[in-house]
Design a protein around this motif. Structure first.
Motif, short mmCIF file in Angstrom:
data_model
loop_
_atom_site.label_atom_id
_atom_site.label_comp_id
_atom_site.label_asym_id
_atom_site.label_seq_id
_atom_site.Cartn_x
_atom_site.Cartn_y
_atom_site.Cartn_z
N LEU A 153 30.03 26.97 42.10
CA LEU A 153 30.23 27.76 40.88
C LEU A 153 29.41 29.05 40.92
O LEU A 153 29.88 30.12 40.51
CB LEU A 153 29.82 26.93 39.66
CG LEU A 153 30.85 25.96 39.09
CD1 LEU A 153 30.20 25.06 38.04
CD2 LEU A 153 32.02 26.74 38.48
N ALA A 154 28.21 28.94 41.43
CA ALA A 154 27.33 30.11 41.46
C ALA A 154 27.90 31.21 42.35
O ALA A 154 28.00 32.38 41.94
CB ALA A 154 25.93 29.70 41.93
N VAL A 155 28.26 30.85 43.57
CA VAL A 155 28.74 31.89 44.49
C VAL A 155 30.11 32.42 44.05
O VAL A 155 30.40 33.62 44.20
CB VAL A 155 28.77 31.39 45.95
CG1 VAL A 155 27.37 31.00 46.41
CG2 VAL A 155 29.74 30.25 46.14
N ASP A 156 30.93 31.55 43.52
CA ASP A 156 32.25 32.01 43.06
C ASP A 156 32.12 32.97 41.89
O ASP A 156 32.86 33.96 41.78
CB ASP A 156 33.12 30.81 42.66
CG ASP A 156 33.58 30.01 43.87
OD1 ASP A 156 33.43 30.52 45.00
OD2 ASP A 156 34.05 28.86 43.69
N THR A 157 31.20 32.66 40.99
CA THR A 157 30.99 33.55 39.85
C THR A 157 30.49 34.91 40.31
O THR A 157 30.96 35.96 39.82
CB THR A 157 29.98 32.92 38.87
OG1 THR A 157 30.47 31.65 38.44
CG2 THR A 157 29.77 33.82 37.65
N LEU A 158 29.55 34.90 41.25
CA LEU A 158 29.04 36.19 41.78
C LEU A 158 30.15 36.98 42.44
O LEU A 158 30.30 38.20 42.23
CB LEU A 158 27.91 35.92 42.77
CG LEU A 158 26.47 36.07 42.27
CD1 LEU A 158 26.14 37.53 42.00
CD2 LEU A 158 26.24 35.25 41.01
N LYS A 159 30.91 36.30 43.23
CA LYS A 159 31.98 37.00 43.95
C LYS A 159 33.01 37.58 42.99
O LYS A 159 33.45 38.74 43.12
CB LYS A 159 32.65 36.04 44.93
CG LYS A 159 33.72 36.71 45.79
CD LYS A 159 34.33 35.74 46.78
CE LYS A 159 35.40 36.42 47.63
NZ LYS A 159 36.00 35.49 48.62
N GLY A 160 33.39 36.78 42.00
CA GLY A 160 34.38 37.24 41.03
C GLY A 160 33.88 38.42 40.22
O GLY A 160 34.62 39.39 39.97
N ALA A 161 32.62 38.35 39.82
CA ALA A 161 32.07 39.44 39.01
C ALA A 161 31.94 40.72 39.84
O ALA A 161 32.25 41.81 39.37
CB ALA A 161 30.70 39.03 38.46
N HIS A 162 31.54 40.56 41.09
CA HIS A 162 31.35 41.74 41.94
C HIS A 162 32.68 42.43 42.25
O HIS A 162 32.72 43.64 42.50
CB HIS A 162 30.66 41.34 43.25
CG HIS A 162 30.31 42.50 44.13
ND1 HIS A 162 31.13 42.94 45.15
CD2 HIS A 162 29.23 43.34 44.12
CE1 HIS A 162 30.57 43.97 45.74
NE2 HIS A 162 29.42 44.24 45.15
N ALA A 163 33.75 41.69 42.21
CA ALA A 163 35.06 42.28 42.48
C ALA A 163 35.42 43.36 41.48
O ALA A 163 36.23 44.25 41.76
CB ALA A 163 36.13 41.18 42.48
#
Ligand code: MG
Length: 412
Positions: free
Chosen positions: A52-62
């Motif tokens: 969840l942590a890495v997916d959230t970071l990746k999604g937000a950075h997009a």
């Protein structure tokens, strides 16, 4: 958005290690996001939290990060997402994760300089390798880091400390989360290492530096570091990201000079711009039920056993408040025992009936008098009464002890 991917060459690898059967680490190394998360929690909850942590970071950075504030917000969103998922399942209650790494920032009109933002929560680490030197950029939020900081143990001892797996900050534990985050210049030739503690607990920093120094391909370097961790024992999941900056400033700005320290000095460059978030989180120390593998431990937040009220400084307080049995306590018990023994002897001897010479029995020196009288037990005149004059509690010497008088007599 700029093409962040073209500015970096990346190698990454994650492995369960040589002891554990599951891998609770997660990472993303793509499109300008280079983040490692080390999950914790039973029933595969750690895997859920780190993902969840890495997916959230990746999604937000997009959507494009233009400042460190965007990164901090994304980390807090990850914290909220983990807590929300934890609330939906009893098996996931208390799950959490570390998070560290760097993201590319979009240039903006006020500052067209290529920049990176670094963040950290927990005891995973981000390093910078530059000019053949390896410098740790992040400070662990962990129990052993506090012991190191206060001079109680060395960095080397911390790597093998039995409580090295206790962290003092993590995502998912509390509503408020303090995020270490700051901006760095993007300098061509810089090499970053982002890793979980499964690497640094096994491989000393100078060996890590040797690999980063001697292996040009970032993927080969990442593979070698993971293999080294496993050869050293592989007690934990291990995840490594190696990021080479291909496009950026030709040289570091004047305020980005690394400290004149050696590898593994553990000191932060004084020029780094720290941007700790507001609201230091509480109850973030977690102690997970002991497992065969050195998994990060989680203590229920409601427990009062060893949960500090806030971050590292509270951990120190917890250390100091643990009960200990030391020399003062031992001396007190010895003195107390001696006093009680004297009181009992005095009372017994003072209250016993002395038919031989009661008038002569002084209130002090009782023992001498009694012993003297007892010695006369062998004389014909008082022998018949002598057993009666002896208090059982005075005759404490075992009757069968070699060289002692028979039971019922008094021994000096
Ligand atoms: Mg770990």
């Amino acid at each position: 958005m700029t093409d962040a991917a073209a500015r970096f060459a990346v190698g990454a690898r994650s492995h369960a290690g040589m002891v554990r059967t599951n891998n609770e680490d997660a990472f993303v190394a793509d499109a300008g996001v280079f983040v490692v998360a080390d999950g914790m929690g039973g029933h595969q909850a750690g895997e859920v939290a780190s993902a969840l942590a890495v997916d959230t970071l990746k999604g937000a950075h997009a959507t494009g990060f233009v400042s460190v504030t965007d990164l901090e917000r994304a980390v807090r969103d990850a914290n909220s997402a983990i807590r929300m998922h934890a609330a939906e399942s009893a098996e996931r209650a208390g799950m959490g994760t570390t998070l560290t790494g760097l993201v590319a920032l979009e240039p903006h009109d006020d500052d067209p300089t290529p920049r990176l933002a670094v963040a950290n929560v927990g005891d995973s680490r981000t390093y910078l390798h530059r000019d053949h030197r390896l410098v740790r950029l992040t400070v662990d939020h962990s129990y052993v880091q506090e012991l190191v900081r206060t001079g109680q143990i060395t960095e080397q001892e911390a790597r093998f400390h039995p409580r090295r797996n206790i962290v003092t900050r993590a995502l998912g534990i509390d509503h408020n989360i303090a995020v270490d985050a700051w901006v760095r210049s993007c300098v061509r030739g810089d090499r970053y290492l982002v890793c979980s503690d499964g690497l640094v607990d096994e491989v000393p920093d100078h060996e890590i530096a040797a690999v980063l120094d001697g292996v040009a391909d970032p993927q080969v370097a990442a593979d070698q570091l993971v293999e080294m961790a496993n050869r050293h024992g592989g007690r934990d999941n291990v995840t490594v990201i190696v990021v080479d900056v291909l496009d950026g400033l030709d040289s570091p700005p004047a305020d980005d000079v690394l400290p004149a320290g050696a590898v593994d000095d553990g000191d932060l460059p004084s020029t780094l711009d720290w941007a700790d978030g507001p609201g230091v989180s509480a109850d973030t120390t977690r102690v997970m039920p002991a497992q065969t593998a050195p998994a990060t431990q989680v203590l229920p937040v409601t427990s009062t056993a060893s949960v500090p009220s806030s971050g590292p400084s509270s951990t120190t307080a917890a250390i100091a408040s643990r009960p200990r049995f030391g020399l003062p306590q031992l001396l007190f018990l010895v003195a107390l025992g001696a006093i009680l023994t004297v009181v009992i002897v005095v009372v017994v001897l003072a209250t016993q009936d002395d038919p031989v010479s009661p008038v002569d029995t002084p209130t002090t020196g009782v023992v001498t008098t009694v012993v003297s009288d007892a010695t006369t037990v062998t004389t014909p005149t008082i022998a018949p009464t002598s057993p009666v004059t002896v208090s059982p509690s005075v005759s404490t010497t075992p009757a069968t002890a070699p060289g002692n008088a028979p039971a019922g007599s008094v021994t000096p």
